[in-house]
Design a protein around this motif. Structure first.
Motif, PDB file in Angstrom:
ATOM      1  N   PHE A 106       0.823  -1.204   0.000  1.00 36.93           N
ATOM      2  CA  PHE A 106       0.000   0.000   0.000  1.00 36.93           C
ATOM      3  C   PHE A 106       0.858   1.256   0.000  1.00 36.93           C
ATOM      4  N   SER A 107       0.338   2.320  -0.592  1.00 32.47           N
ATOM      5  CA  SER A 107       1.022   3.607  -0.630  1.00 32.47           C
ATOM      6  C   SER A 107       0.663   4.425   0.600  1.00 32.47           C
ATOM      7  N   THR A 108       1.632   5.150   1.123  1.00 34.48           N
ATOM      8  CA  THR A 108       1.384   6.014   2.267  1.00 34.48           C
ATOM      9  C   THR A 108       0.448   7.145   1.854  1.00 34.48           C
ATOM     10  N   PRO A 109      -0.639   7.379   2.604  1.00 37.03           N
ATOM     11  CA  PRO A 109      -1.513   8.502   2.291  1.00 37.03           C
ATOM     12  C   PRO A 109      -0.732   9.823   2.373  1.00 37.03           C
ATOM     13  N   MET A 110      -0.873  10.658   1.363  1.00 38.34           N
ATOM     14  CA  MET A 110      -0.205  11.953   1.319  1.00 38.34           C
ATOM     15  C   MET A 110      -1.221  13.047   1.609  1.00 38.34           C
ATOM     16  N   PRO A 111      -0.821  14.093   2.334  1.00 40.00           N
ATOM     17  CA  PRO A 111      -1.768  15.167   2.649  1.00 40.00           C
ATOM     18  C   PRO A 111      -2.324  15.826   1.390  1.00 40.00           C
ATOM     19  N   CYS A 112      -3.603  16.106   1.425  1.00 40.50           N
ATOM     20  CA  CYS A 112      -4.263  16.775   0.304  1.00 40.50           C
ATOM     21  C   CYS A 112      -3.791  18.234   0.251  1.00 40.50           C
ATOM     22  N   PRO A 113      -3.321  18.699  -0.901  1.00 42.21           N
ATOM     23  CA  PRO A 113      -2.876  20.087  -0.991  1.00 42.21           C
ATOM     24  C   PRO A 113      -4.023  21.099  -0.894  1.00 42.21           C
ATOM     25  N   ARG A 114      -5.249  20.667  -1.131  1.00 39.20           N
ATOM     26  CA  ARG A 114      -6.388  21.584  -1.074  1.00 39.20           C
ATOM     27  C   ARG A 114      -6.912  21.750   0.356  1.00 39.20           C
ATOM     28  N   CYS A 115      -7.180  20.630   1.054  1.00 39.65           N
ATOM     29  CA  CYS A 115      -7.814  20.734   2.379  1.00 39.65           C
ATOM     30  C   CYS A 115      -6.913  20.274   3.523  1.00 39.65           C
ATOM     31  N   GLY A 116      -5.773  19.633   3.212  1.00 43.45           N
ATOM     32  CA  GLY A 116      -4.846  19.195   4.251  1.00 43.45           C
ATOM     33  C   GLY A 116      -5.166  17.852   4.877  1.00 43.45           C
ATOM     34  N   SER A 117      -6.229  17.209   4.463  1.00 45.66           N
ATOM     35  CA  SER A 117      -6.617  15.919   5.028  1.00 45.66           C
ATOM     36  C   SER A 117      -5.605  14.836   4.671  1.00 45.66           C
ATOM     37  N   ILE A 118      -5.391  13.895   5.602  1.00 51.71           N
ATOM     38  CA  ILE A 118      -4.561  12.727   5.290  1.00 51.71           C
ATOM     39  C   ILE A 118      -5.417  11.562   4.808  1.00 51.71           C
ATOM     40  N   ARG A 119      -6.704  11.767   4.721  1.00 53.98           N
ATOM     41  CA  ARG A 119      -7.607  10.708   4.251  1.00 53.98           C
ATOM     42  C   ARG A 119      -7.598  10.671   2.729  1.00 53.98           C
ATOM     43  N   THR A 120      -6.428  10.282   2.212  1.00 55.04           N
ATOM     44  CA  THR A 120      -6.226  10.170   0.770  1.00 55.04           C
ATOM     45  C   THR A 120      -5.743   8.764   0.453  1.00 55.04           C
ATOM     46  N   MET A 121      -5.932   8.364  -0.784  1.00 52.60           N
ATOM     47  CA  MET A 121      -5.402   7.077  -1.236  1.00 52.60           C
ATOM     48  C   MET A 121      -5.232   7.124  -2.745  1.00 52.60           C
ATOM     49  N   TRP A 177      -5.794   5.289   7.840  1.00 49.65           N
ATOM     50  CA  TRP A 177      -6.118   6.671   8.237  1.00 49.65           C
ATOM     51  C   TRP A 177      -6.329   6.774   9.746  1.00 49.65           C
ATOM     52  N   GLU A 178      -7.059   5.808  10.314  1.00 48.95           N
ATOM     53  CA  GLU A 178      -7.316   5.825  11.757  1.00 48.95           C
ATOM     54  C   GLU A 178      -6.012   5.724  12.548  1.00 48.95           C
ATOM     55  N   MET A 179      -5.115   4.837  12.115  1.00 44.58           N
ATOM     56  CA  MET A 179      -3.832   4.691  12.809  1.00 44.58           C
ATOM     57  C   MET A 179      -3.002   5.965  12.685  1.00 44.58           C
ATOM     58  N   MET A 180      -2.982   6.569  11.514  1.00 45.25           N
ATOM     59  CA  MET A 180      -2.220   7.797  11.323  1.00 45.25           C
ATOM     60  C   MET A 180      -2.784   8.933  12.170  1.00 45.25           C
ATOM     61  N   GLU A 181      -4.109   9.035  12.241  1.00 48.35           N
ATOM     62  CA  GLU A 181      -4.737  10.082  13.054  1.00 48.35           C
ATOM     63  C   GLU A 181      -4.449   9.891  14.531  1.00 48.35           C
ATOM     64  N   LYS A 182      -4.447   8.635  15.011  1.00 44.85           N
ATOM     65  CA  LYS A 182      -4.111   8.363  16.400  1.00 44.85           C
ATOM     66  C   LYS A 182      -2.683   8.784  16.692  1.00 44.85           C
ATOM     67  N   MET A 234      -0.964  11.060  15.149  1.00 42.53           N
ATOM     68  CA  MET A 234      -0.891  12.514  15.114  1.00 42.53           C
ATOM     69  C   MET A 234      -1.411  13.116  16.418  1.00 42.53           C
ATOM     70  N   GLU A 235      -2.459  12.515  16.985  1.00 45.34           N
ATOM     71  CA  GLU A 235      -3.014  12.981  18.257  1.00 45.34           C
ATOM     72  C   GLU A 235      -2.006  12.815  19.389  1.00 45.34           C
ATOM     73  N   LYS A 236      -1.272  11.705  19.380  1.00 43.10           N
ATOM     74  CA  LYS A 236      -0.279  11.444  20.415  1.00 43.10           C
ATOM     75  C   LYS A 236       0.839  12.478  20.384  1.00 43.10           C
ATOM     76  N   ARG A 237       1.158  12.986  19.223  1.00 45.18           N
ATOM     77  CA  ARG A 237       2.241  13.957  19.075  1.00 45.18           C
ATOM     78  C   ARG A 237       1.870  15.343  19.563  1.00 45.18           C
ATOM     79  N   LYS A 238       0.586  15.619  19.684  1.00 46.50           N
ATOM     80  CA  LYS A 238       0.135  16.954  20.108  1.00 46.50           C
ATOM     81  C   LYS A 238       0.309  17.176  21.570  1.00 46.50           C
TER      82      LYS A 238
END
Length: 73
Positions: free
Chosen positions: A29-44, A62-67, A69-73
């Protein structure tokens, strides 16, 4: 590892864009890249939308990546 570039689609704003195609955790699988328009990582990759199995895998990614990201805040 980066395999060149690939077209991605954002599941939030439907933007289609080109970004580096990097493998996700040594998988096919390819790593989801941030959307240049809205910034979401929910891309594929655009072609992944044709396979229901891929969509369910990306939802988990996406769920794992969001978790993480939350831990880093």
């Amino acid at each position: 590892m980066i395999w060149g570039t690939i077209k991605f689609k954002c599941s939030k704003c439907d933007n289609i864009f080109t970004a580096p195609n990097a493998e996700y955790c040594a998988s096919i699988f390819s790593t989801p890249m941030p959307c240049p328009r809205c910034g979401s990582i929910r891309t594929m990759p655009l072609l992944a939308y044709l396979n229901p199995f891929s969509i369910s895998v990306y939802q988990k990614i996406w769920e794992m990546m969001e978790k993480n990201m939350e831990k880093r805040k």
